[in-house]
Design an enzyme around this catalytic site. Structure first.
Site, PDB file in Angstrom:
ATOM      1  N   ALA A  37       0.787  -0.999  -0.056  1.00 32.93           N
ATOM      2  CA  ALA A  37      -0.111   0.186   0.217  1.00 32.93           C
ATOM      3  C   ALA A  37       0.900   1.154  -0.123  1.00 32.93           C
ATOM      4  O   ALA A  37       1.727   1.439   0.887  1.00 32.93           O
ATOM      5  CB  ALA A  37      -0.852   0.058   1.212  1.00 32.93           C
ATOM      6  N   SER A  38       0.740   2.177  -0.789  1.00 36.14           N
ATOM      7  CA  SER A  38       1.477   3.166  -1.107  1.00 36.14           C
ATOM      8  C   SER A  38       0.420   4.370  -1.736  1.00 36.14           C
ATOM      9  O   SER A  38      -0.549   4.392  -2.245  1.00 36.14           O
ATOM     10  CB  SER A  38       2.615   3.105  -1.914  1.00 36.14           C
ATOM     11  OG  SER A  38       3.707   4.071  -2.098  1.00 36.14           O
ATOM     12  N   LEU A  39       1.280   5.563  -1.649  1.00 35.01           N
ATOM     13  CA  LEU A  39       0.323   6.715  -2.517  1.00 35.01           C
ATOM     14  C   LEU A  39       0.617   6.436  -4.044  1.00 35.01           C
ATOM     15  O   LEU A  39      -0.329   6.591  -4.666  1.00 35.01           O
ATOM     16  CB  LEU A  39       1.106   8.105  -1.943  1.00 35.01           C
ATOM     17  CG  LEU A  39       0.816   9.228  -2.867  1.00 35.01           C
ATOM     18  CD1 LEU A  39      -0.733   9.679  -2.700  1.00 35.01           C
ATOM     19  CD2 LEU A  39       1.494  10.638  -2.565  1.00 35.01           C
ATOM     20  N   TYR A  40       1.973   6.066  -4.440  1.00 36.44           N
ATOM     21  CA  TYR A  40       2.127   5.803  -5.915  1.00 36.44           C
ATOM     22  C   TYR A  40       3.202   4.957  -6.020  1.00 36.44           C
ATOM     23  O   TYR A  40       3.961   4.664  -5.158  1.00 36.44           O
ATOM     24  CB  TYR A  40       2.061   7.304  -6.662  1.00 36.44           C
ATOM     25  CG  TYR A  40       3.413   8.029  -6.276  1.00 36.44           C
ATOM     26  CD1 TYR A  40       4.533   7.938  -7.220  1.00 36.44           C
ATOM     27  CD2 TYR A  40       3.556   8.598  -5.301  1.00 36.44           C
ATOM     28  CE1 TYR A  40       5.677   8.562  -7.112  1.00 36.44           C
ATOM     29  CE2 TYR A  40       4.618   9.315  -4.859  1.00 36.44           C
ATOM     30  CZ  TYR A  40       5.711   9.259  -5.868  1.00 36.44           C
ATOM     31  OH  TYR A  40       6.837   9.934  -5.552  1.00 36.44           O
ATOM     32  N   LEU A  41       3.478   4.451  -7.333  1.00 37.73           N
ATOM     33  CA  LEU A  41       4.619   3.864  -7.800  1.00 37.73           C
ATOM     34  C   LEU A  41       5.044   4.491  -8.814  1.00 37.73           C
ATOM     35  O   LEU A  41       4.386   5.145  -9.636  1.00 37.73           O
ATOM     36  CB  LEU A  41       4.107   2.401  -8.321  1.00 37.73           C
ATOM     37  CG  LEU A  41       5.325   1.698  -9.020  1.00 37.73           C
ATOM     38  CD1 LEU A  41       6.387   0.887  -7.995  1.00 37.73           C
ATOM     39  CD2 LEU A  41       4.747   0.479  -9.821  1.00 37.73           C
ATOM     40  N   GLY A  42       6.410   4.923  -8.854  1.00 43.34           N
ATOM     41  CA  GLY A  42       7.144   5.893  -9.774  1.00 43.34           C
ATOM     42  C   GLY A  42       7.197   5.041 -11.009  1.00 43.34           C
ATOM     43  O   GLY A  42       7.137   3.779 -11.216  1.00 43.34           O
ATOM     44  N   GLY A  78      10.460   5.094 -12.893  1.00 45.08           N
ATOM     45  CA  GLY A  78      11.842   5.056 -13.266  1.00 45.08           C
ATOM     46  C   GLY A  78      12.528   3.530 -13.126  1.00 45.08           C
ATOM     47  O   GLY A  78      11.692   2.807 -13.017  1.00 45.08           O
ATOM     48  N   HIS A  97      -2.916   7.425   1.661  1.00 43.96           N
ATOM     49  CA  HIS A  97      -1.587   7.812   2.017  1.00 43.96           C
ATOM     50  C   HIS A  97      -0.921   6.882   2.797  1.00 43.96           C
ATOM     51  O   HIS A  97       0.288   6.942   3.359  1.00 43.96           O
ATOM     52  CB  HIS A  97      -1.695   8.995   2.720  1.00 43.96           C
ATOM     53  CG  HIS A  97      -0.270   9.859   2.763  1.00 43.96           C
ATOM     54  ND1 HIS A  97       0.316  10.259   4.153  1.00 43.96           N
ATOM     55  CD2 HIS A  97       0.203  10.627   1.952  1.00 43.96           C
ATOM     56  CE1 HIS A  97       1.477  10.817   3.770  1.00 43.96           C
ATOM     57  NE2 HIS A  97       1.519  11.081   2.428  1.00 43.96           N
ATOM     58  N   LYS A 144       1.352   3.655   4.074  1.00 44.53           N
ATOM     59  CA  LYS A 144       2.296   2.958   3.482  1.00 44.53           C
ATOM     60  C   LYS A 144       2.950   1.610   4.111  1.00 44.53           C
ATOM     61  O   LYS A 144       3.345   1.657   5.483  1.00 44.53           O
ATOM     62  CB  LYS A 144       3.705   3.834   3.310  1.00 44.53           C
ATOM     63  CG  LYS A 144       3.476   5.309   2.566  1.00 44.53           C
ATOM     64  CD  LYS A 144       2.667   6.156   2.971  1.00 44.53           C
ATOM     65  CE  LYS A 144       2.522   7.277   1.904  1.00 44.53           C
ATOM     66  NZ  LYS A 144       3.619   8.314   1.849  1.00 44.53           N
ATOM     67  N   ASP A 163       4.677 -12.541   3.195  1.00 42.79           N
ATOM     68  CA  ASP A 163       4.221 -13.360   4.102  1.00 42.79           C
ATOM     69  C   ASP A 163       3.875 -12.946   5.214  1.00 42.79           C
ATOM     70  O   ASP A 163       2.862 -12.164   5.554  1.00 42.79           O
ATOM     71  CB  ASP A 163       5.266 -14.443   3.900  1.00 42.79           C
ATOM     72  CG  ASP A 163       5.442 -15.227   2.574  1.00 42.79           C
ATOM     73  OD1 ASP A 163       4.353 -15.108   1.482  1.00 42.79           O
ATOM     74  OD2 ASP A 163       6.386 -15.781   2.218  1.00 42.79           O
TER      75      ASP A 163
END
Length: 556
Positions: free
Chosen positions: A124-129, A131, A220, A222, A227
């Site tokens: 779970a995160s705000l976004y995945l970049g 690059g 928001h 993270k 596992d």
């Protein structure tokens, strides 16, 4: 002096009286409100900053939160057991808790954990970049999923990814396009959920341009889970967070109950989010109200129930488990538990997940944070850090009106994530300087400079995103409690975004040393704020920024 001492002790005394009022919610709420009002009004007769007086007129009214009482517990860390009345309490051994210190360590650990995952990967995160480093993570996921298909026995590996819809959809190449190949190749094993705030709808959604629409509300949280191992952090899945953007990270190893809880929490938020499809479209889970096309109240009620069911069911499970083994308040002794096959050693560390989802009327993190600040006694030390210094009025009042010593670490303008940005975003660091200067002026006007100190983080070539709190009890040189996760202690964290952090309470000296060293390393890269700080040319704030800051401070 006696009268002043009694007034100062009033809020703490009343809060503890609440613990003696089971089954009397009306009276408890009344006492709580009286307690809050007394505590927050102690210094109101003194001079306050005119801008702080104006800000409430420019911001929507916020309902008062009545904090729970601290129960009358034994001395030391057990005084925090009242938190388990709100959330599940997970008892673990401190040897299962590791504090990480650098972005590179965080990145390498995540890749290593993905490669060996057998049953689940939850992120779970705000976004995945977009690059090369972010692509490395995606490649690790693809490789692990491929190996699971080639195993001799059918694999039950599942990958669940929760991101924010607006942030994850920004630009032509974005989080969605990064993850589409995984969805297309492993449709039965991969789930990508995109949370869309219910507050961004109708004309507002049509008129607010990309980037600015993210100010209305975000996913928001993270949490990175492999596992039975969990990483809690404030870091996003982006290259700077893997290289030169300082954050905080804690690794919980072999903690199945905690991993189950956060899996269920991410699943719950995922169920009320939009589901990414292999053709880059999105759709709602069958039977779920649409977050921005459906009825807002109905959607929020459904989301509240889905998330609170996870919290309450986990709390009930843990209460049964702890009644049997950990707290010595049942017929089962530790020896009995061991004889029955439960060979886990007695815990010396307790983990409490704190959830804040104000759009769904879930305010657990806010309640716990306010209570911790209220109950911090004279002689205690609180180290509080945030990448974006924009404390809510309630938090500011508690810092200024309570008795503990505070050292608050914030980003200098040069290490603010918005420094050098184009357009209006480039003025955000100056707005934070203006807020910081207001708060520092408030500290000075109250004569609190020795008790409340500000420090600014600076490191060449780095940005600063660390947030959290360390609590040192009176007379102790080591912290027994820390808060770590996604909240920034600002208006967005409390009122707009979905947030999660954990309170770690420990009586292990080794883990306390880890936490103390983490705090020291962050504060070493800082300088003390004084009146001279704001005379520097880089701290001069343009008039228009000062004028608009009270109007927009609730959006960043």
């Amino acid at each position: 002096m006696a009268a002043a001492a009694a007034a100062a002790a009033g809020p703490v005394l009343w809060r503890r009286l609440l613990g003696l009022l089971p089954g009397r919610p009306g009276l408890a709420a009344l006492l709580g409100r009286l307690s809050d009002r007394l505590g927050r009004n102690r210094d109101r007769r003194r001079r306050r900053s005119p801008w702080l007086l104006l800000a409430p007129l420019l911001s929507p009214a916020v309902p008062q939160v009545t904090s729970p009482p601290c129960c009358l517990c034994p001395e030391g860390v057990h005084r925090f057991q009242w938190i388990r009345n709100l959330v599940p309490e997970f008892g673990v051994c401190s040897s299962h808790v590791r504090v990480l210190s650098s972005p590179a360590e965080f990145f390498e650990l995540m890749k290593g954990q993905i490669k060996v995952a057998k049953r689940r990967v939850v992120m779970a995160s705000l976004y995945l970049g977009t690059g090369p480093l972010e692509q490395e993570l995606v490649d690790c996921l693809e490789s692990t999923l491929e190996k699971s298909l080639q195993a001799k026995f059918p694999s039950d590996l599942k990958v669940s990814i929760l991101l924010d819809f607006t942030r994850g959809s920004r630009g032509r190449k974005n989080s969605r396009t990064m993850l589409l190949p995984l969805l297309q190749r492993f449709p039965e094993q991969v789930r990508v959920s995109l949370f869309h705030t219910p507050n961004l709808r109708g004309l507002l959604r049509l008129l607010i341009p990309e980037r600015f629409n993210e100010t209305i509300g975000l996913q928001h949280i993270k949490v990175y889970l492999f596992d039975n191992n969990v990483i809690l952090s404030g870091a996003n899945l982006s290259d700077s967070y893997f290289t030169n953007r300082q954050d905080r990270y804690v690794f919980l190893q072999d903690c199945p109950e905690i991993a189950d809880f956060f899996t269920e929490l991410v699943d719950a938020v995922g169920d009320v989010s939009l589901q990414l499809q292999g053709d880059d479209t999105v759709q709602v889970v069958e039977g779920m109200v649409h977050p921005y096309k459906g009825d807002r109240a109905a959607y929020c009620r459904a989301a509240n129930k889905r998330v609170m069911d996870v919290i309450n069911s986990a709390k009930a499970r843990q209460q049964v488990l702890h009644a049997q083994t950990f707290h010595g308040d049942s017929l089962l002794t530790q020896e009995d538990a061991a004889a029955a096959g439960d060979r886990r050693p007695a815990p010396d560390t307790w983990i409490y997940p704190l959830i804040q989802m104000k759009p769904f009327e879930i305010q657990i993190d806010e309640i716990v944070t306010e209570t911790l600040l209220t109950e911090a006694e004279r002689g205690a030390k609180v180290y509080l850090t945030t990448g974006y210094f924009n404390l809510t009025q309630a938090y500011m009042d508690l810092v200024l009106g309570t008795r503990a010593e505070y050292q608050i670490l914030l980003a200098s303008p040069e290490v603010n994530g918005f420094f050098g940005a184009k357009g209006v975003a480039g003025a955000i660091p100056a707005a934070y300087v203006h807020i910081e200067r207001q708060f520092y002026g408030e500290v000075c006007s109250l004569g609190q400079q020795e008790r409340v100190r500000l420090q600014e983080y600076w490191r060449r070539g780095w940005t600063f995103h660390a947030k959290g709190l360390w609590l040192y009890l009176a007379g102790s040189s080591l912290p027994c409690l820390t808060l770590i996760g996604s909240p920034n202690f600002g208006y967005r964290s409390v009122h707009r975004d979905l947030e999660a952090q954990i309170a770690i309470v420990t009586e292990s000296r080794a883990l306390q040393q880890q936490l103390h060293q983490e705090q020291e390393q962050l504060y070493l890269c800082s300088g003390v704020v004084s009146s001279a700080t704001f005379e520097q040319p880089s701290r001069q704030v343009k008039l228009w920024v000062k004028m608009v800051t009270p109007l927009i401070k609730n959006f960043f």
